[in-house]
Design a protein around this motif. Structure first.
Motif: not given
Length: 175
Positions: A45-59
């Motif tokens: 599912y990792l790609d979703y966090y850069w392609t779906i506006p309701t997914h947010f990745p944080f480092l």
């Protein structure tokens, strides 16, 4: 310690993939996942966090060093209490930084970024995560949360509401 939380660019996705392997290795004591023929767990599912506006990745960095990550999603609600809720889907702090309050500070900051209903779920077998999230959410909400169970999830879920949010662009550095 200086804590920094930021949304990585697509060019930084490989950093996320590398940290995800460490997370999944840690998590393997609670789940039955195995590595693939290349010795990797992978995270489909990792790609979703850069392609779906309701997914947010944080480092998460501590004193300029990578210390962990969080994956947050906004999910359409199936019940009438709200139209959607926010969920921490994955949360990882490297062992070196655990017991230093880094996880709590990071969680507080991420909760502050989004206004609304939140859910944080742990596996029934992951007792350390249950202890961490109950304590962290209790402190964050002044014990104003409920714990629920869902048929499709094997463990407790803490549910609470945030009423203020920071602009997401202000991913502030915390002292």
């Amino acid at each position: 310690m200086k804590l920094e939380i930021f949304q990585p660019t697509i060019e930084q996705k490989h950093v996320f993939q590398n940290l995800m392997e460490l997370y999944q290795y840690d998590f393997s004591e609670f789940e039955s996942e195995d590595v693939d023929e290349n010795g990797l767990f992978g995270y489909k599912y990792l790609d979703y966090y850069w392609t779906i506006p309701t997914h947010f990745p944080f480092l998460i960095k501590v004193d300029g060093n990578l210390a962990g990550f969080a994956l947050v999603r906004e999910i359409a609600s199936e019940d009438s209490s709200c139209s959607s809720y926010l969920k921490i889907c994955e949360f990882f702090i490297m062992k070196k930084y655990r017991k230093e309050g880094i996880g709590k500070q990071a969680a507080f900051h991420i909760f502050d970024l989004f206004q609304g209903v939140w859910e944080v779920a742990e596996l029934e077998t992951n007792l350390p995560a249950q202890k961490f999230w109950r304590k962290t959410i209790s402190e964050y909400t002044n014990n104003e949360f409920v714990e629920i169970q869902r048929d499709h999830w094997p463990g407790p879920i803490q549910r609470f509401v945030t009423t203020e949010s920071l602009p997401i662009q202000s991913l502030a550095l915390l002292p």
